[in-house]
Design a protein around this motif. Structure first.
Motif, PDB file in Angstrom:
ATOM      1  N   THR A 436       0.830  -1.199   0.000  1.00 18.37           N
ATOM      2  CA  THR A 436       0.000   0.000   0.000  1.00 18.37           C
ATOM      3  C   THR A 436       0.868   1.254   0.000  1.00 18.37           C
ATOM      4  OG1 THR A 436      -1.709  -1.156   1.270  1.00 18.37           O
ATOM      5  CG2 THR A 436      -1.863   1.240   1.165  1.00 18.37           C
ATOM      6  N   PRO A 437       1.015   1.925  -1.129  1.00 24.79           N
ATOM      7  CA  PRO A 437       1.633   3.262  -1.131  1.00 24.79           C
ATOM      8  C   PRO A 437       0.582   4.303  -0.731  1.00 24.79           C
ATOM      9  CG  PRO A 437       1.169   2.558  -3.368  1.00 24.79           C
ATOM     10  CD  PRO A 437       0.773   1.411  -2.481  1.00 24.79           C
ATOM     11  N   LYS A 438       1.036   5.359  -0.041  1.00 31.81           N
ATOM     12  CA  LYS A 438       0.097   6.337   0.497  1.00 31.81           C
ATOM     13  C   LYS A 438       0.750   7.712   0.527  1.00 31.81           C
ATOM     14  CE  LYS A 438      -2.550   7.313   4.725  1.00 31.81           C
ATOM     15  NZ  LYS A 438      -2.859   6.835   6.095  1.00 31.81           N
ATOM     16  N   LEU A 439      -0.050   8.751   0.209  1.00 33.89           N
ATOM     17  CA  LEU A 439       0.370  10.141   0.306  1.00 33.89           C
ATOM     18  C   LEU A 439      -0.641  10.901   1.149  1.00 33.89           C
ATOM     19  CD1 LEU A 439       1.399  10.916  -3.401  1.00 33.89           C
ATOM     20  CD2 LEU A 439       2.938  10.571  -1.453  1.00 33.89           C
ATOM     21  N   SER A 440      -0.130  11.805   1.986  1.00 34.32           N
ATOM     22  CA  SER A 440      -1.025  12.664   2.771  1.00 34.32           C
ATOM     23  C   SER A 440      -0.396  14.046   2.889  1.00 34.32           C
ATOM     24  CB  SER A 440      -1.280  12.065   4.158  1.00 34.32           C
ATOM     25  OG  SER A 440      -0.094  12.008   4.919  1.00 34.32           O
ATOM     26  N   PHE A 441      -1.246  15.008   3.212  1.00 31.17           N
ATOM     27  CA  PHE A 441      -0.778  16.388   3.329  1.00 31.17           C
ATOM     28  C   PHE A 441      -1.462  17.004   4.542  1.00 31.17           C
ATOM     29  CE2 PHE A 441      -0.815  20.954   2.384  1.00 31.17           C
ATOM     30  CZ  PHE A 441       0.529  21.157   2.062  1.00 31.17           C
ATOM     31  N   HIS A 442      -0.645  17.514   5.476  1.00 32.54           N
ATOM     32  CA  HIS A 442      -1.153  18.064   6.732  1.00 32.54           C
ATOM     33  C   HIS A 442      -0.904  19.568   6.733  1.00 32.54           C
ATOM     34  CE1 HIS A 442      -2.049  18.551  10.946  1.00 32.54           C
ATOM     35  NE2 HIS A 442      -2.310  17.268  11.085  1.00 32.54           N
ATOM     36  N   ALA A 443      -2.002  20.356   6.639  1.00 31.70           N
ATOM     37  CA  ALA A 443      -1.909  21.822   6.641  1.00 31.70           C
ATOM     38  C   ALA A 443      -2.592  22.348   7.892  1.00 31.70           C
ATOM     39  CB  ALA A 443      -2.555  22.402   5.392  1.00 31.70           C
ATOM     40  N   THR A 444      -1.878  23.203   8.651  1.00 28.05           N
ATOM     41  CA  THR A 444      -2.381  23.701   9.932  1.00 28.05           C
ATOM     42  C   THR A 444      -2.170  25.210  10.006  1.00 28.05           C
ATOM     43  OG1 THR A 444      -1.614  21.629  10.917  1.00 28.05           O
ATOM     44  CG2 THR A 444      -2.306  23.366  12.426  1.00 28.05           C
ATOM     45  N   ARG A 445      -3.143  25.891  10.601  1.00 28.37           N
ATOM     46  CA  ARG A 445      -3.013  27.332  10.808  1.00 28.37           C
ATOM     47  C   ARG A 445      -3.620  27.689  12.159  1.00 28.37           C
ATOM     48  NH1 ARG A 445      -1.951  31.810   7.699  1.00 28.37           N
ATOM     49  NH2 ARG A 445      -2.854  33.791   8.417  1.00 28.37           N
ATOM     50  N   TYR A 446      -2.968  28.656  12.866  1.00 22.44           N
ATOM     51  CA  TYR A 446      -3.393  29.072  14.200  1.00 22.44           C
ATOM     52  C   TYR A 446      -3.807  30.544  14.176  1.00 22.44           C
ATOM     53  CZ  TYR A 446      -1.005  24.849  15.835  1.00 22.44           C
ATOM     54  OH  TYR A 446      -0.593  23.559  16.036  1.00 22.44           O
ATOM     55  N   ASN A 447      -4.677  30.886  15.092  1.00 26.84           N
ATOM     56  CA  ASN A 447      -5.027  32.278  15.369  1.00 26.84           C
ATOM     57  C   ASN A 447      -4.976  32.432  16.881  1.00 26.84           C
ATOM     58  OD1 ASN A 447      -5.886  34.901  15.330  1.00 26.84           O
ATOM     59  ND2 ASN A 447      -8.004  34.419  14.767  1.00 26.84           N
ATOM     60  N   ASP A 511      -2.447  20.050  22.403  1.00 26.66           N
ATOM     61  CA  ASP A 511      -2.898  18.686  22.705  1.00 26.66           C
ATOM     62  C   ASP A 511      -1.908  17.597  22.297  1.00 26.66           C
ATOM     63  OD1 ASP A 511      -3.085  18.720  19.955  1.00 26.66           O
ATOM     64  OD2 ASP A 511      -5.216  18.243  19.858  1.00 26.66           O
ATOM     65  N   SER A 512      -0.665  17.923  21.986  1.00 24.86           N
ATOM     66  CA  SER A 512       0.280  16.910  21.516  1.00 24.86           C
ATOM     67  C   SER A 512       1.143  16.375  22.648  1.00 24.86           C
ATOM     68  CB  SER A 512       1.190  17.478  20.415  1.00 24.86           C
ATOM     69  OG  SER A 512       0.509  17.546  19.192  1.00 24.86           O
ATOM     70  N   ASN A 526       3.185   9.217  12.601  1.00 22.25           N
ATOM     71  CA  ASN A 526       3.596  10.312  13.479  1.00 22.25           C
ATOM     72  C   ASN A 526       3.947   9.749  14.854  1.00 22.25           C
ATOM     73  OD1 ASN A 526       4.080  12.857  14.512  1.00 22.25           O
ATOM     74  ND2 ASN A 526       1.925  13.435  14.660  1.00 22.25           N
ATOM     75  N   ARG A 527       5.079  10.177  15.409  1.00 22.42           N
ATOM     76  CA  ARG A 527       5.495   9.720  16.733  1.00 22.42           C
ATOM     77  C   ARG A 527       4.688  10.372  17.848  1.00 22.42           C
ATOM     78  NH1 ARG A 527       9.863  11.294  18.717  1.00 22.42           N
ATOM     79  NH2 ARG A 527      10.324  13.021  17.287  1.00 22.42           N
ATOM     80  N   PHE A 528       3.942  11.417  17.512  1.00 20.45           N
ATOM     81  CA  PHE A 528       3.207  12.172  18.513  1.00 20.45           C
ATOM     82  C   PHE A 528       1.706  11.912  18.385  1.00 20.45           C
ATOM     83  CE2 PHE A 528       6.914  14.826  17.254  1.00 20.45           C
ATOM     84  CZ  PHE A 528       7.631  14.711  18.433  1.00 20.45           C
ATOM     85  N   VAL A 529       1.006  12.067  19.505  1.00 14.08           N
ATOM     86  CA  VAL A 529      -0.450  12.129  19.478  1.00 14.08           C
ATOM     87  C   VAL A 529      -0.860  13.589  19.458  1.00 14.08           C
ATOM     88  CG1 VAL A 529      -0.754   9.917  20.653  1.00 14.08           C
ATOM     89  CG2 VAL A 529      -0.544  12.005  22.001  1.00 14.08           C
ATOM     90  N   GLY A 530      -2.054  13.864  18.951  1.00 12.41           N
ATOM     91  CA  GLY A 530      -2.472  15.250  18.794  1.00 12.41           C
ATOM     92  C   GLY A 530      -2.037  15.788  17.441  1.00 12.41           C
ATOM     93  N   ASN A 531      -2.301  17.056  17.209  1.00 13.17           N
ATOM     94  CA  ASN A 531      -2.043  17.644  15.897  1.00 13.17           C
ATOM     95  C   ASN A 531      -1.173  18.900  15.945  1.00 13.17           C
ATOM     96  OD1 ASN A 531      -3.841  16.066  13.864  1.00 13.17           O
ATOM     97  ND2 ASN A 531      -5.192  16.443  15.614  1.00 13.17           N
ATOM     98  N   ASP A 532      -0.568  19.201  17.089  1.00 13.99           N
ATOM     99  CA  ASP A 532       0.298  20.371  17.160  1.00 13.99           C
ATOM    100  C   ASP A 532       1.737  20.054  16.763  1.00 13.99           C
ATOM    101  OD1 ASP A 532      -1.558  22.367  18.068  1.00 13.99           O
ATOM    102  OD2 ASP A 532      -1.607  21.298  19.967  1.00 13.99           O
TER     103      ASP A 532
END
Length: 743
Positions: A436-447, A511-512, A526-532
């Motif tokens: 199974t090859p897989k691609l993903s893209f994680h985009a994050t923005r803060y205010n 939350d990471s 990802n070695r971390f939990v959460g999304n930060d």
């Protein structure tokens, strides 16, 4: 023996006159067997068979005299059968028009499976009304039995026992019984109601009540439940007298006032409801003017789920307590001794076949440990999630995760976070292998509401692609496992992940955290939990699993080993940075070595430190019902946690006697962290339990509770209930009052 069919009203007189005209004309004629036709034998009545008012009465006796159109005198071996009622006696008089029976001498009546005996019986068979004197009785549904001065039959399914006893024990001298001036038995509602009642155990009165109700089956019913008595080290003697309201088959309410000797009167209530579209439970406790704390104490817990429309559901889980010490002072109540975080969550979810949208708010009440304070999690006010997945679109699997969250904290940095994470994969699955090859893209923005330093960007962002390859093979061969034919598999697997490095030190951390290393985490991107925090990665995981599978498909044993290798050391860190070229080595093994013996082990070995960072070893021996022995050893050196040994068991040590116990022993402190010790005795119609339990409630604090319970089968349980403590403390525990089936 003469057997005589007597039709029921209104055909009774007509059929008698047309079949026995000669006998009817002679009022004092002795009816001999040769004169009247003999009715066919009657099958024994079946339990809970409904009354058939149109069924004829079948009468037999050695001698019959009288007028078959009005009254029959029956003598010697009398038997009268009508529907589900059978009466036998030495003598009887049957009033045909009134459909009444007067019987005396060794009277025995069976009605819907219930059996009554006595000296004299008068019964209107059609209405089910009458009485029996100096009776004994035995109920079919729950083996309830006793004796009395008199039993009044008010209907086919209702009777009143006058100056009588009741017990579910066999024999003339039961171990326990209740004596009541009036005992109403209502089999239609499965309820017994006793007035002016005293409960005797081993001949000693143990409980008196002006009114007591109890079930005649397993059906629920309203009424005062037996009081529970216990003791704790935080409150002293505790006495609870619950009242149960059976509002409807799908709703109930229990009110439980509790007297706590050192604190005062605590009032509690628990309401449950269950419908096709919604269900839930709410519990409330309140202790006004606690004498120990000099304050009002309370706690609330409510869980609810409801389908508003197809696909749209509403859920909440709300918990609250009056103060930080509630869980330690009331360890056996709803907050739980080991639960310092009380969740408040409200969410609305809409789901379709391919996507789900969730709107929720979440926060926690922290019941702080006085020695080791607990960090307060961020509140999510609100959190909006949208996820979608569509498999096999021209061979591709498509997925999307997205979230918009408002994070709030009373003392730490606050702000909004939005992220979008689309994913695409192309699974290739065939017999014996997958890729199974897989691609993903994680985009994050803060205010962010505030920044750490003047001039810092309060709208930081991050965009990271991730590529992964996951592949494995499955080999099989015939093998033997402890002499039994099995299929053995060999399943190698490789998982490669690449994520470029991005500096994330300026991003907040809502939350990471670092995820514990496990086999599931080895195959995570990802070695971390959460999304930060998104870990940079150029790594491969290698693992191999071997299983032994029975011909029926049941897995009897499994062995797995795996490790992650870093081609480049990760630079994004939380806490300690990674300096080794590989992760700790994971090893897991489990198996049912026989029908009664199960073993499991998990180990995390640091090759750089040459030590086991984490390990647990456990075995369970369960050769039969009510026999279980659990042994477990744990150590966690990676987080500076102590080593511990956990032993728990349920085992018979003498005839009818069972021992239960658990010890969680800390090797580092040389103290018992948690313990339970008790005994159970099972008689034919009652059970006695005594259990002592020690529960850690906070750092250097613990609560000790003592449970006593006398369970009278078919009546109630007297004392405090230790079954929840036994099930949670002893894996594999079985209630000794249940059927002895192999676990």
């Amino acid at each position: 023996m003469t057997r005589f069919p007597v039709p029921s009203t209104p055909q009774r007189l007509l059929r008698i006159l047309t079949t026995v005209v000669a006998a009817a004309s002679l009022p004092n004629y002795v009816l001999a067997q040769a004169v009247l036709p003999v009715a066919p034998p009657i099958a024994p009545p079946k339990a809970a068979q409904p009354t058939d008012r149109d069924a004829p009465a079948e009468i037999s006796a050695e001698q019959m005299t009288g007028r078959p159109d009005r009254e029959l005198q029956l003598d010697t071996k009398v038997e009268i059968v009508r529907g589900n009622t059978t009466i036998t006696a030495d003598h009887a008089k049957y009033h045909i028009v009134e459909d009444e029976v007067d019987a005396d001498g060794n009277v025995r009546m069976t009605r819907s499976g219930d059996v009554y005996t006595g000296d004299q019986l008068k019964l209107n068979v059609d209405a089910g009304e009458g009485f029996v004197t100096h009776p004994t009785y035995k109920l079919l549904r729950n083996n309830g039995q006793g004796h009395a001065d008199r039993i009044n039959f008010e209907a086919e399914d209702r009777a009143t026992v006058v100056d009588g006893t009741y017990s579910t024990c066999e024999g003339p001298d039961p171990d326990w019984y209740l004596r009541s001036s009036r005992l109403a038995l209502d089999t239609s509602r499965d309820v017994g109601m006793a007035r002016n009642t005293v409960v005797y155990f081993k001949g000693v009165p143990i409980l008196g009540s002006p009114q007591m109700s109890f079930p005649l089956s397993d059906a629920r019913k309203s009424g005062v439940l037996p009081p529970t008595v216990g003791a704790t080290s935080k409150g002293g003697l505790e006495i609870t007298v619950p009242y149960y309201f059976n509002i409807a088959p799908n709703r109930d309410l229990t009110v439980y006032p509790k007297i706590i000797a050192q604190r005062g009167l605590q009032l509690g209530a628990s309401a449950r409801y269950l419908d096709p579209s919604y269900a839930g439970e709410t519990r409330i406790e309140a202790l006004p003017s606690d004498r120990e704390a000099h304050a009002d104490r309370w706690a609330v817990s409510s869980i609810h789920t409801q389908t508003l429309t197809p696909g749209l559901t509403l859920n909440w889980n709300i918990n609250a307590a009056s103060d930080d010490n509630y869980r330690t002072d009331f360890a056996n109540t709803m907050t739980g001794a080991s639960q310092p975080l009380l969740l408040r969550d409200l969410n609305l979810t809409y789901s379709t076949a391919y996507w789900t949208a969730i709107a929720r708010t979440t926060n926690y009440q922290v019941l702080q440990d006085p020695i080791t304070p607990i960090a307060r999690p961020y509140d999510r006010l609100p959190q909006l999630n949208f996820t979608a997945a569509r498999p096999d679109v021209a061979g591709f699997d498509l997925a999307l995760d997205s979230e918009l969250t408002r994070f709030w904290h009373p003392t730490l940095q606050r702000g909004d976070r939005v992220y979008v994470n689309p994913k695409i994969s192309y699974p290739i699955i065939a017999q014996g292998y997958f890729f199974t090859p897989k691609l993903s893209f994680h985009a994050t923005r803060y205010n962010l509401d505030t920044v750490a330093n003047p001039g810092d960007n309060n709208t930081p962002s991050r965009a990271l692609p991730t590529a992964s390859l996951d592949g494995g093979m499955v080999f099989e061969r015939d093998a033997k496992f402890f002499g039994k034919a099995m299929t053995q598999t060999l399943e190698p697997r490789l998982f490669y992940v690449y994520t470029p490095y991005r500096d994330q030190s300026a991003l907040p951390n809502f939350d990471s955290g670092v995820a514990d290393l496990s086999f599931a985490q080895l195959f995570s991107e990802n070695r971390f939990v959460g999304n930060d925090r998104i870990s940079d990665a150029n790594q491969i995981t290698a693992a191999v699993t071997s299983r032994f599978i029975e011909p029926s498909g049941i897995e009897r044993a499994r062995v797995a080993i795996g490790q992650r290798y870093y081609f480049a050391q990760p630079q994004v860190t939380l806490g300690t940075a990674i300096t080794d070229s590989r992760s700790d080595l994971l090893l897991s093994a489990s198996g049912m070595l026989s029908q009664s013996f199960y073993a499991e082990t998990n180990m995390q070995y640091s090759q750089s430190q040459h030590q086991l960072d984490r390990a647990n070893y456990g075995v369970r021996y369960q050769p039969g019902p009510m026999k279980v022995l659990n042994l477990q050893y744990r150590q966690d050196l990676a987080n500076d946690l102590e080593k511990s040994v956990d032993v728990s068991t349920q085992w018979p040590f003498a005839q009818r006697w069972y021992g239960v116990g658990r010890i969680n022993y800390s090797i580092k402190t040389r103290k018992i962290a948690e313990g339970l010790l008790g005994m159970e005795y099972k008689a034919d119609c009652w059970i006695f339990r005594i259990v002592a339990q020690r529960i850690p409630t906070a750092t250097l604090q613990a609560t000790t509770s003592l449970f006593f319970q006398l369970e009278l089968n078919g009546l109630s349980k007297l004392g405090s209930n230790p079954l929840a403590a036994l099930r949670s403390s002893v894996p594999g525990y079985q209630n000794i009052n249940q059927t002895n089936t192999r676990p």
